[in-house]
Design a protein around this motif. Structure first.
Motif, PDB file in Angstrom:
ATOM      1  N   ARG A 154       0.793  -1.227   0.000  1.00  0.00           N
ATOM      2  CA  ARG A 154       0.000   0.000   0.000  1.00  0.00           C
ATOM      3  C   ARG A 154       0.823   1.274   0.000  1.00  0.00           C
ATOM      4  O   ARG A 154       0.303   2.346  -0.307  1.00  0.00           O
ATOM      5  CB  ARG A 154      -0.952  -0.014   1.199  1.00  0.00           C
ATOM      6  CG  ARG A 154      -1.989  -1.126   1.054  1.00  0.00           C
ATOM      7  CD  ARG A 154      -3.120  -0.990   2.007  1.00  0.00           C
ATOM      8  NE  ARG A 154      -3.700   0.342   2.020  1.00  0.00           N
ATOM      9  CZ  ARG A 154      -4.585   0.736   2.911  1.00  0.00           C
ATOM     10  NH1 ARG A 154      -4.962  -0.093   3.851  1.00  0.00           N
ATOM     11  NH2 ARG A 154      -5.077   1.952   2.879  1.00  0.00           N
ATOM     12  N   VAL A 155       2.101   1.183   0.383  1.00  0.00           N
ATOM     13  CA  VAL A 155       2.893   2.410   0.458  1.00  0.00           C
ATOM     14  C   VAL A 155       4.057   2.387  -0.526  1.00  0.00           C
ATOM     15  O   VAL A 155       4.227   3.303  -1.332  1.00  0.00           O
ATOM     16  CB  VAL A 155       3.401   2.643   1.896  1.00  0.00           C
ATOM     17  CG1 VAL A 155       4.335   3.843   1.946  1.00  0.00           C
ATOM     18  CG2 VAL A 155       2.218   2.846   2.836  1.00  0.00           C
ATOM     19  N   PRO A 195       2.968   1.430  -4.736  1.00  0.00           N
ATOM     20  CA  PRO A 195       2.428   2.511  -5.562  1.00  0.00           C
ATOM     21  C   PRO A 195       3.502   3.524  -5.966  1.00  0.00           C
ATOM     22  O   PRO A 195       3.457   4.089  -7.053  1.00  0.00           O
ATOM     23  CB  PRO A 195       1.380   3.170  -4.654  1.00  0.00           C
ATOM     24  CG  PRO A 195       0.999   2.126  -3.679  1.00  0.00           C
ATOM     25  CD  PRO A 195       2.231   1.299  -3.463  1.00  0.00           C
ATOM     26  N   ASP A 232      -0.765  10.123 -10.097  1.00  0.00           N
ATOM     27  CA  ASP A 232      -1.638   9.796  -8.964  1.00  0.00           C
ATOM     28  C   ASP A 232      -1.085  10.251  -7.645  1.00  0.00           C
ATOM     29  O   ASP A 232       0.073  10.257  -7.412  1.00  0.00           O
ATOM     30  CB  ASP A 232      -1.871   8.272  -8.921  1.00  0.00           C
ATOM     31  CG  ASP A 232      -3.065   7.918  -9.787  1.00  0.00           C
ATOM     32  OD1 ASP A 232      -3.657   8.857 -10.330  1.00  0.00           O
ATOM     33  OD2 ASP A 232      -3.373   6.727  -9.921  1.00  0.00           O
TER      34      ASP A 232
END
Lengths: 374, 270
Positions: free
Chosen positions: B187-188, B191, B270
């Motif tokens: 999740r960190v 990405p 993003d």
């Protein structure tokens, strides 16, 4: 263990903790420190003094080389950071750049599998606590430094940890914002009944915010106490020099009688001083006098004549830089208004109580050198 | 843009020489790559210009014959296997290599990158002799492993580059927030490094898909790949079908690299 836990009110205990990164030099020497429930404890010290290492060991990012850390009475040596339930605010915010503000704050809840609806409520509440309700959809990069720091605070508080660690959280902010955030953090601490361990190298920040301050020097806590005690009754010349401002003068102890001592400065001037700790006649000492303890007067326990080199006007007070006969410089803080002008000779007086004499050693010499080089 | 509106004769001359020089470089270094493209739609079985007429017959031959279709299928299977392995291992290696606590980082990096530097024939011979002992010669697994070795360095380099801009404090932050290492990675970190992972994977795929020398050593007739089929085609019966195969390969590589680039840019926005 449970018996021990109930005996004390300590949420965190460091017991004989040592840390060495390379096996030779100790970053933390022998740390014995209790953090009480609900307390705001600051680890204060210059860079390399071991305060950040101590915080990282408590967070679980580093493991002690020796000794034990107890969290709520339980040893946490084998507990990884993600099982410690500690909130933490980092120096450079450490927000996740690809997530929105709300997603950042929700992160600790989502990894704990808190139900979505409840998580949303708690994120909303946490953002309201730091007054950023309207910013949930923004990216951290679109916020100012102070706002980012508040998001970091919300993320650290959202899962309602009992213990919150802060690693120089205000270091990157400008002075005004920093003072504002100091008050906000202090208020949050009181409102939420948090236990906070706060790391900083800024002594005024430590004095403003803390219930107690642990002063670190060379991997050791040299003094632990409430801010006013550290300021008025420093136990070592390092603390005297590091907290607030102090005039430090080297000398030699002549006599000790009860709570008083006479000190001979290098040029032969005799001072009446208060010895701190064991000071024996004949020993080398360092004398510390606060700038605000010196008056422009002819009478007192200690009186000397000095040439006022310059007068600095600071609004609420003025600061005199004075040359004393022995070549040393004394900084004197006096109320504004006429009193002294540069170039004239003034009588300076201070009482023996405000004049602390510490036994000198090698580290004192280093402190003095720093003082003079600064 | 190169010329100001008030260019002197000297400026014009200099720019003229520069453009001429660039044209020469492109002509001799890049243009040859595209020579098979027009030949692949030639209606006659000659490797000569001008073209006799337009026809898809060579594409029909490549996509219609079992031999060619099998070779394409083998190449795709091997390339996917090598890409998955190389991307996984290369990403892990890059993460380890950017950890400041890892000793001898430069040496390890050198060893991992060495398949790029060592002549591929040596890698091929070595792989053949070594894998034969374990029964891996003439197997898909063996070819996939050997291709992984030459494809991983691309992943190590591209992922390493994106990790250079990654703030490791974020992993500590994720951990103290309660995220287990795998969750924190997914999740960190992922990405943030996804652009590097994707372009590394694209390079890995193309590297394996185009690879000939290792395949020649390790593959038997049962594992014949597309480049091998083209190579034997060239040696045995010179058919313009190989120009059609070459064009197909080139198109696939270009499409892959463009897709990876697009994904990478979207990841960054993003």
């Amino acid at each position: 263990m449970p018996v021990q836990a109930s005996e004390t009110d300590a949420l965190v205990r460091f017991v004989g903790v040592q840390k060495s990164y390379d096996g030779h030099t100790l970053a933390v020497r022998d740390l014995n420190l209790d953090v009480n429930r609900g307390e705001f404890l600051t680890l204060l010290g210059p860079s390399g003094s071991g305060k950040t290492t101590t915080l990282n060991m408590l967070a679980g990012f580093e493991r002690p080389t020796r000794g034990e850390i107890l969290l709520a009475g339980r040893p946490v040596d084998r507990l990884p950071p993600y099982q410690r339930d500690i909130g933490m605010v980092f120096q450079n915010y450490a927000l996740f750049p690809h997530m929105s503000v709300a997603e950042n704050v929700a992160f600790p809840l989502s990894v704990r599998r808190v139900a979505r609806a409840e998580a949303e409520q708690r994120v909303k509440r946490a953002l309201a606590t730091v007054r950023l309700e309207a910013f949930g959809d923004r990216r951290p990069g679109q916020l100012s430094g102070g706002q980012q720091q508040r998001v970091a605070l919300a993320r650290a508080l959202v899962f309602e940890p009992a213990l919150v660690l802060m690693d120089e959280p205000l270091g990157a902010l400008d002075k005004k914002l920093r003072e504002h955030m100091q008050i906000e953090i202090k208020l949050l601490h009181e409102q939420l009944g948090l236990t906070v361990v706060y790391v900083t190298h800024d002594q005024s920040e430590a004095l403003t915010m803390s219930d107690r301050v642990a002063v670190f020097h060379d991997g050791e806590v040299v003094q632990l106490g409430p801010p006013d005690t550290l300021y008025s009754r420093p136990r070592t010349p390092f603390v005297a020099g590091f907290i607030g401002e102090n005039n430090l003068l080297p000398g030699r102890c002549e006599t000790v009688e009860g709570a008083g001592a006479t000190i001979r400065l290098q040029d032969g001037t005799m001072l009446h001083a208060t010895p701190v700790g064991a000071v024996a006649p004949g020993a080398r000492v360092v004398v510390a006098i606060r700038p605000e303890a010196i008056r422009l007067a002819e009478t007192g326990d200690n009186v000397c004549r000095a040439l006022v080199r310059s007068v600095i006007y600071l609004g609420d007070h003025q600061r005199l830089i004075c040359d004393v006969a022995n070549g040393a410089t004394l900084t004197v803080k006096v109320p504004p208004g006429p009193g002294a002008t540069a170039g004239e000779t003034q009588a300076l007086a201070w009482s023996a109580v405000d004049c602390l004499a510490f036994a000198a050693d090698a580290s004192t010499d280093a402190t003095l050198n720093e003082e003079w080089n600064a | 843009m190169l010329l100001s509106p008030y260019a002197t004769l000297g400026d014009r001359l200099r720019i003229g020489v520069l453009i001429g020089w660039c044209a020469l470089v492109l002509a001799f270094l890049v243009l040859p790559i595209f020579v098979p493209v027009p030949l692949s739609v030639n209606s006659e079985a000659f490797f000569t210009f001008p073209l006799a007429g337009f026809s898809w017959r060579w594409y029909e031959e490549v996509l219609g014959s079992d031999q060619w279709r099998e070779a394409i299928w083998h190449s795709i299977v091997i390339a996917i296997g090598a890409t998955v392995l190389a991307t996984g291992l290369g990403t892990l290696a890059a993460i380890g290599l950017t950890n400041p606590r890892l000793p001898a980082r430069r040496v390890i990096m050198g060893i991992l990158i060495s398949p790029l530097i060592v002549p591929v024939v040596i890698t091929a011979v070595g792989a053949y002799l070594f894998y034969a002992r374990f029964g891996l010669a003439s197997t898909f697994s063996g070819i996939i492993l050997a291709h992984t070795a030459v494809a991983s360095p691309f992943v190590v380099v591209t992922v390493g580059a994106s990790l250079a801009n990654f703030d490791r404090a974020l992993m500590n932050a994720a951990s103290i927030c309660g995220a287990r290492p795998w969750t924190a990675f997914r999740r960190v970190m992922l990405p943030a490094i996804l652009p590097g992972v994707l372009s590394g994977a694209a390079f890995a795929f193309v590297t394996s898909f185009d690879e000939l020398v290792i395949s020649l050593f390790l593959a038997s007739a049962d594992q014949r790949t597309l480049p091998m089929q083209m190579f034997t085609g060239l040696r045995e019966h010179l058919s313009p079908a190989i120009t059609a195969a070459a064009t197909l390969m080139m198109s696939l590589s270009i499409v892959l690299l463009i897709v990876a680039d697009r994904l990478a840019h979207r990841g960054r926005r993003d």
